[in-house]
Design a protein around this motif. Structure first.
Motif, PDB file in Angstrom:
ATOM      1  N   ASP A 217       0.828  -1.206   0.000  1.00  0.00           N
ATOM      2  CA  ASP A 217       0.000   0.000   0.000  1.00  0.00           C
ATOM      3  C   ASP A 217       0.865   1.259   0.000  1.00  0.00           C
ATOM      4  O   ASP A 217       0.581   2.224  -0.706  1.00  0.00           O
ATOM      5  CB  ASP A 217      -0.932   0.006   1.223  1.00  0.00           C
ATOM      6  N   VAL A 218       1.918   1.234   0.814  1.00  0.00           N
ATOM      7  CA  VAL A 218       2.812   2.395   0.873  1.00  0.00           C
ATOM      8  C   VAL A 218       3.486   2.631  -0.468  1.00  0.00           C
ATOM      9  O   VAL A 218       3.565   3.767  -0.964  1.00  0.00           O
ATOM     10  CB  VAL A 218       3.862   2.195   1.984  1.00  0.00           C
ATOM     11  N   LEU A 219       3.967   1.555  -1.078  1.00  0.00           N
ATOM     12  CA  LEU A 219       4.640   1.692  -2.367  1.00  0.00           C
ATOM     13  C   LEU A 219       3.693   2.184  -3.452  1.00  0.00           C
ATOM     14  O   LEU A 219       4.072   3.004  -4.301  1.00  0.00           O
ATOM     15  CB  LEU A 219       5.252   0.344  -2.774  1.00  0.00           C
ATOM     16  N   LEU A 220       2.448   1.704  -3.413  1.00  0.00           N
ATOM     17  CA  LEU A 220       1.471   2.156  -4.399  1.00  0.00           C
ATOM     18  C   LEU A 220       1.160   3.641  -4.223  1.00  0.00           C
ATOM     19  O   LEU A 220       1.014   4.381  -5.208  1.00  0.00           O
ATOM     20  CB  LEU A 220       0.191   1.322  -4.278  1.00  0.00           C
ATOM     21  N   ASN A 221       1.069   4.097  -2.973  1.00  0.00           N
ATOM     22  CA  ASN A 221       0.828   5.518  -2.722  1.00  0.00           C
ATOM     23  C   ASN A 221       1.992   6.374  -3.204  1.00  0.00           C
ATOM     24  O   ASN A 221       1.798   7.429  -3.812  1.00  0.00           O
ATOM     25  CB  ASN A 221       0.588   5.757  -1.229  1.00  0.00           C
ATOM     26  N   VAL A 222       3.207   5.915  -2.908  1.00  0.00           N
ATOM     27  CA  VAL A 222       4.399   6.654  -3.363  1.00  0.00           C
ATOM     28  C   VAL A 222       4.457   6.674  -4.884  1.00  0.00           C
ATOM     29  O   VAL A 222       4.745   7.720  -5.500  1.00  0.00           O
ATOM     30  CB  VAL A 222       5.678   6.012  -2.787  1.00  0.00           C
ATOM     31  N   TRP A 223       4.144   5.547  -5.501  1.00  0.00           N
ATOM     32  CA  TRP A 223       4.146   5.476  -6.965  1.00  0.00           C
ATOM     33  C   TRP A 223       3.101   6.426  -7.552  1.00  0.00           C
ATOM     34  O   TRP A 223       3.361   7.093  -8.556  1.00  0.00           O
ATOM     35  CB  TRP A 223       3.887   4.049  -7.411  1.00  0.00           C
ATOM     36  N   GLY A 224       1.924   6.483  -6.920  1.00  0.00           N
ATOM     37  CA  GLY A 224       0.881   7.398  -7.390  1.00  0.00           C
ATOM     38  C   GLY A 224       1.325   8.848  -7.319  1.00  0.00           C
ATOM     39  O   GLY A 224       1.072   9.631  -8.241  1.00  0.00           O
ATOM     40  N   VAL A 225       2.006   9.215  -6.228  1.00  0.00           N
ATOM     41  CA  VAL A 225       2.515  10.589  -6.090  1.00  0.00           C
ATOM     42  C   VAL A 225       3.548  10.886  -7.164  1.00  0.00           C
ATOM     43  O   VAL A 225       3.562  11.975  -7.769  1.00  0.00           O
ATOM     44  CB  VAL A 225       3.112  10.794  -4.686  1.00  0.00           C
ATOM     45  N   LEU A 226       4.432   9.928  -7.425  1.00  0.00           N
ATOM     46  CA  LEU A 226       5.465  10.131  -8.452  1.00  0.00           C
ATOM     47  C   LEU A 226       4.837  10.292  -9.843  1.00  0.00           C
ATOM     48  O   LEU A 226       5.303  11.119 -10.647  1.00  0.00           O
ATOM     49  CB  LEU A 226       6.443   8.949  -8.451  1.00  0.00           C
ATOM     50  N   VAL A 227       3.810   9.509 -10.121  1.00  0.00           N
ATOM     51  CA  VAL A 227       3.123   9.635 -11.407  1.00  0.00           C
ATOM     52  C   VAL A 227       2.482  11.020 -11.538  1.00  0.00           C
ATOM     53  O   VAL A 227       2.567  11.670 -12.593  1.00  0.00           O
ATOM     54  CB  VAL A 227       2.061   8.523 -11.563  1.00  0.00           C
ATOM     55  N   MET A 228       1.841  11.490 -10.478  1.00  0.00           N
ATOM     56  CA  MET A 228       1.218  12.811 -10.504  1.00  0.00           C
ATOM     57  C   MET A 228       2.269  13.903 -10.717  1.00  0.00           C
ATOM     58  O   MET A 228       2.041  14.855 -11.474  1.00  0.00           O
ATOM     59  CB  MET A 228       0.459  13.058  -9.206  1.00  0.00           C
ATOM     60  N   LEU A 229       3.416  13.764 -10.051  1.00  0.00           N
ATOM     61  CA  LEU A 229       4.487  14.740 -10.248  1.00  0.00           C
ATOM     62  C   LEU A 229       5.005  14.710 -11.675  1.00  0.00           C
ATOM     63  O   LEU A 229       5.290  15.761 -12.276  1.00  0.00           O
ATOM     64  CB  LEU A 229       5.634  14.460  -9.265  1.00  0.00           C
ATOM     65  N   PHE A 230       5.131  13.508 -12.225  1.00  0.00           N
ATOM     66  CA  PHE A 230       5.599  13.371 -13.604  1.00  0.00           C
ATOM     67  C   PHE A 230       4.643  14.058 -14.580  1.00  0.00           C
ATOM     68  O   PHE A 230       5.073  14.686 -15.554  1.00  0.00           O
ATOM     69  CB  PHE A 230       5.735  11.888 -13.949  1.00  0.00           C
ATOM     70  N   LEU A 231       3.333  13.935 -14.320  1.00  0.00           N
ATOM     71  CA  LEU A 231       2.337  14.504 -15.216  1.00  0.00           C
ATOM     72  C   LEU A 231       2.230  16.023 -15.082  1.00  0.00           C
ATOM     73  O   LEU A 231       2.066  16.733 -16.080  1.00  0.00           O
ATOM     74  CB  LEU A 231       0.971  13.865 -14.948  1.00  0.00           C
ATOM     75  N   PHE A 232       2.336  16.517 -13.857  1.00  0.00           N
ATOM     76  CA  PHE A 232       2.022  17.925 -13.621  1.00  0.00           C
ATOM     77  C   PHE A 232       3.237  18.815 -13.384  1.00  0.00           C
ATOM     78  O   PHE A 232       3.094  20.036 -13.333  1.00  0.00           O
ATOM     79  CB  PHE A 232       1.067  18.051 -12.420  1.00  0.00           C
TER      80      PHE A 232
END
Length: 288
Positions: A16-31
């Protein structure tokens, strides 16, 4: 009285922690690029990549350059006309697919999908000789006008989007109201205007706003079909790259970003006021 047992929170797993961190990284990559361009729109330097300080000089410069004002005006007018064309055609197509199902619908959806996935460069190369043939060979002067060319070119993809949205809205709705209207001897035109169109209106408005925002950025098609005196904003930015991007380019881009966000917010508001849930709003906006 008995003491209540302490409530133990379930420990979060590493997945769960890794998925949350991955989601944040994806959002940063996009925005991240969008955030950077917004920040640099407040740059007081001469060039966009050279940060000299924070200020509103770039936004004030927009009021002093007629070329920028004309490019933005052309883009807004083109987007408005393209949205009107796309909404008119896409609404009729979406209603037809929802209310008259059959094998033809899947063929038509395939054609719409083809329009959606066709590279813009293909559309641009096809539209240019088509407009020249209509305007010069056929003598239809309307197609020599830059705004007309840009509006039609920008409406191609937007028409497919509106069709998806309107169809998605009506497919999940029962046609009992339309049948009841016909049973009460209402004319087909009256039934269409006061029942069918009324049911589809939230999707129609959402499609119009999305078509408007999509038409603001159609660089490749616009670069091919534009004529002198009708240079839209994306083409203006493309030409400005040669001499170095200035902060006012980022300032206008920031304004257009805000305009797009406002339009998307209005889409969600219109659908929410129509009683749609968050899932239904997402489904309608994506044409699912």
């Amino acid at each position: 009285m008995t003491a209540e047992a302490p409530v133990h929170r379930a420990r979060r797993s590493w997945s769960d922690v890794l998925l949350n961190v991955w989601g944040v990284l994806v959002m940063l990559f996009l925005f991240a690029p969008i955030i950077v361009i917004v920040i640099y729109s407040f740059n007081t330097g001469r060039l966009l990549v050279s940060w000299d300080g924070f200020g509103f000089d770039a936004f004030l410069t927009i009021l002093e350059k007629p070329a920028i004002q004309n490019a933005v005006r052309v883009s807004l007018i083109t987007a408005l006309f393209a949205a009107i064309i796309a909404t008119a055609l896409g609404t009729l197509a979406g209603i037809a697919m929802a209310r008259h199902p059959g094998k033809w619908v899947w063929w038509f959806l395939g054609l719409l999908l083809l329009v959606s996935v066709t590279p813009e460069i293909v559309d641009a190369v096809a539209l240019l000789p088509f407009f020249v043939w209509l305007g010069q060979d056929m003598g239809i002067g309307l197609f020599n006008d830059g705004l007309v060319r840009l509006s039609i070119g920008s409406s191609l993809f937007a028409t497919a989007v509106v069709s998806y949205i309107v169809r998605a809205r009506l497919v999940g709705m029962d046609a009992n109201l339309e049948e009841a209207s016909s049973d009460l001897y209402a004319k087909p035109v009256t039934t269409f205007r006061r029942v069918t169109l009324a049911l589809a209106m939230p999707a129609v408005l959402a499609g119009f706003l999305l078509a408007f925002t999509l038409s603001l950025d159609n660089t490749i098609v616009a670069a091919f079909v534009q004529v002198s005196g009708s240079t839209p904003w994306p083409v203006y930015v493309l030409s400005a790259v040669r001499s170095g991007l200035r902060p006012e380019i980022a300032a206008v881009s920031t304004i257009m970003l805000l305009l797009t966000l406002v339009a998307l917010a209005l889409v969600a508001l219109v659908l929410k006021r129509a009683g749609d849930s968050a899932t239904q709003i997402a489904r309608t906006m994506t044409g699912g």
